[in-house]
Scaffold this motif. Sequence first.
Motif, PDB file in Angstrom:
ATOM      1  N   ILE A 134       0.836  -1.210   0.000  1.00 39.61           N
ATOM      2  CA  ILE A 134       0.000   0.000   0.000  1.00 39.61           C
ATOM      3  C   ILE A 134       0.867   1.255   0.000  1.00 39.61           C
ATOM      4  N   GLY A 135       1.988   1.220   0.745  1.00 41.24           N
ATOM      5  CA  GLY A 135       2.902   2.356   0.742  1.00 41.24           C
ATOM      6  C   GLY A 135       3.473   2.636  -0.638  1.00 41.24           C
ATOM      7  N   ILE A 136       3.849   1.570  -1.355  1.00 41.87           N
ATOM      8  CA  ILE A 136       4.379   1.732  -2.715  1.00 41.87           C
ATOM      9  C   ILE A 136       3.298   2.269  -3.651  1.00 41.87           C
ATOM     10  N   LEU A 137       2.087   1.720  -3.536  1.00 42.51           N
ATOM     11  CA  LEU A 137       0.985   2.201  -4.374  1.00 42.51           C
ATOM     12  C   LEU A 137       0.671   3.663  -4.109  1.00 42.51           C
ATOM     13  N   ASN A 138       0.948   4.122  -2.887  1.00 47.13           N
ATOM     14  CA  ASN A 138       0.641   5.498  -2.509  1.00 47.13           C
ATOM     15  C   ASN A 138       1.520   6.516  -3.222  1.00 47.13           C
ATOM     16  N   LEU A 139       2.568   6.051  -3.920  1.00 44.47           N
ATOM     17  CA  LEU A 139       3.390   6.973  -4.707  1.00 44.47           C
ATOM     18  C   LEU A 139       2.563   7.660  -5.786  1.00 44.47           C
ATOM     19  N   VAL A 140       1.521   6.965  -6.249  1.00 48.64           N
ATOM     20  CA  VAL A 140       0.568   7.553  -7.195  1.00 48.64           C
ATOM     21  C   VAL A 140      -0.733   7.776  -6.433  1.00 48.64           C
ATOM     22  N   PRO A 141      -1.244   8.998  -6.347  1.00 47.35           N
ATOM     23  CA  PRO A 141      -2.446   9.276  -5.555  1.00 47.35           C
ATOM     24  C   PRO A 141      -3.622   8.375  -5.933  1.00 47.35           C
ATOM     25  N   ASN A 183      -7.597  20.276  -7.032  1.00 44.30           N
ATOM     26  CA  ASN A 183      -8.830  19.670  -6.556  1.00 44.30           C
ATOM     27  C   ASN A 183      -8.790  18.160  -6.836  1.00 44.30           C
ATOM     28  N   PRO A 184      -9.357  17.319  -5.937  1.00 46.32           N
ATOM     29  CA  PRO A 184      -9.346  15.868  -6.184  1.00 46.32           C
ATOM     30  C   PRO A 184      -9.911  15.470  -7.542  1.00 46.32           C
ATOM     31  N   ALA A 185     -10.950  16.166  -8.019  1.00 45.21           N
ATOM     32  CA  ALA A 185     -11.503  15.855  -9.341  1.00 45.21           C
ATOM     33  C   ALA A 185     -10.476  16.125 -10.433  1.00 45.21           C
ATOM     34  N   VAL A 186      -9.725  17.234 -10.284  1.00 43.93           N
ATOM     35  CA  VAL A 186      -8.676  17.560 -11.267  1.00 43.93           C
ATOM     36  C   VAL A 186      -7.557  16.527 -11.198  1.00 43.93           C
ATOM     37  N   ILE A 187      -7.252  16.053  -9.980  1.00 40.43           N
ATOM     38  CA  ILE A 187      -6.211  15.034  -9.824  1.00 40.43           C
ATOM     39  C   ILE A 187      -6.600  13.755 -10.565  1.00 40.43           C
ATOM     40  N   ILE A 191       1.917   3.957 -17.307  1.00 40.23           N
ATOM     41  CA  ILE A 191       2.336   4.099 -15.908  1.00 40.23           C
ATOM     42  C   ILE A 191       3.220   5.332 -15.739  1.00 40.23           C
ATOM     43  N   LEU A 192       4.116   5.562 -16.693  1.00 44.59           N
ATOM     44  CA  LEU A 192       4.982   6.743 -16.625  1.00 44.59           C
ATOM     45  C   LEU A 192       4.153   8.015 -16.589  1.00 44.59           C
ATOM     46  N   GLY A 193       3.073   8.056 -17.368  1.00 47.54           N
ATOM     47  CA  GLY A 193       2.204   9.225 -17.376  1.00 47.54           C
ATOM     48  C   GLY A 193       1.523   9.446 -16.042  1.00 47.54           C
ATOM     49  N   LEU A 207       0.747  14.628 -11.914  1.00 52.12           N
ATOM     50  CA  LEU A 207       0.469  15.759 -11.027  1.00 52.12           C
ATOM     51  C   LEU A 207       1.497  16.892 -11.142  1.00 52.12           C
ATOM     52  N   PRO A 208       2.820  16.602 -11.111  1.00 49.03           N
ATOM     53  CA  PRO A 208       3.755  17.727 -11.261  1.00 49.03           C
ATOM     54  C   PRO A 208       3.635  18.425 -12.605  1.00 49.03           C
ATOM     55  N   PHE A 209       3.404  17.680 -13.679  1.00 50.49           N
ATOM     56  CA  PHE A 209       3.285  18.304 -14.998  1.00 50.49           C
ATOM     57  C   PHE A 209       1.993  19.102 -15.108  1.00 50.49           C
ATOM     58  N   THR A 210       0.891  18.569 -14.561  1.00 46.69           N
ATOM     59  CA  THR A 210      -0.370  19.310 -14.594  1.00 46.69           C
ATOM     60  C   THR A 210      -0.253  20.600 -13.797  1.00 46.69           C
TER      61      THR A 210
END
Length: 372
Positions: free
Chosen positions: A249-256, A315-319, A332-334, A339-342
């Motif tokens: 779960i910690g590893i998965l958390n790298l992507v929101p 906003n969570p919807a934008v995320i 996966i790379l995308g 988030l940083p690119f957006t």
Amino acid sequence: MFDKKITFDSFIRGCISALILILLYVLFKSIKGALLPFFIAWLLAYMLYPLVSFFQYKCRLKSRTVSIFVSIAVVIGVLTGLLVLTIPSLSKECAIFVQIAEKFITQEAEMAQTPGTVPYIISDYLNDMDLQQYVNGEAFTNTLKETLPEVWDLFLGTANVVMSIFTLFIILLYMFFILLDYETFSEGWVNLVPFKHRQMVSTLVSDVEKGMNSYFRGQATVAFFVGVLFCIGFSIIDFPLAILLGVIIGILNLVPYMQLIAFIPTILLALIKSASTGENFWYILGMALVVFAVVQIIQDAILTPRIMGKITGLNPAVILLSLSVWGSLLGILGMIIALPFTTLLLSYYRRYIELNERKQKVKAWREGKKNS
């Protein structure tokens, strides 16, 4: 903002620019598989460079090659140490899980509290099957026809493993050569940009680097603490594979929001524990969900505000929209860089709007002064 007249020349140039962008995107999509190892190697080199620099300049190892190998050895040593510390507890949990699974399969556990009759259905299905029909006459031929594709799939799976090892070797080779001339890559690329665009491109890349750096460091820190909290929470409620599930779960958390995938193994583990101990399934699952809720509250109320601050401010919807769009474009790379690119694109768009508004105000002020 739209006062500038569109001439035929500017229209043609715009169309050509759009066509070039489309062609570049199609080209990137077609060679994405070949570029992905290079991007991964660059990311690893970017993360490893501070350690290489430390050994070369602080520890006075004059050879860059030696510094690279020492850095890799240190990283491997640290990871090995972590594995040595965690493997005993993981082995113990896995042994307990195997015992639970065996009880579940052989129906030695009490099934009264388990929802549904999944093991009974499987057992009845296996008992009703006449296995002799698969080794007699025409049925044997049909079975062979059905088995051969599976053998072929196994062969392809072996080939995929070999290709994965080869890809890993290529990534390490890329990483080594990037680290060997890291300064040349990171500082010399700007000379390839035309002089009139050099400052703008350099500023853009600098902003991207700062945004990616702050985001990934912050998100990795949050993911680490989230993984630790899940390990502690699952251990407290005596949940099967507590440490392993917490680490995943910690590893998965790298992507929101990717940690939501962990609900599937959580439900299965709760089902198996219920079957082995006779405890109420809904009680076990409810306790696991309480752990999810408590950790999520801690993450949203304490960890993310204090560690990440307002790095994204989305906003969570934008995320979710950002993850969907970038994930569909680059896989996966995308999703990793979404988030940083957006955030960066929205930041530049705001700057563009503010600049045009200032220009409009200056223009209105000059016209008013001219009329007066």
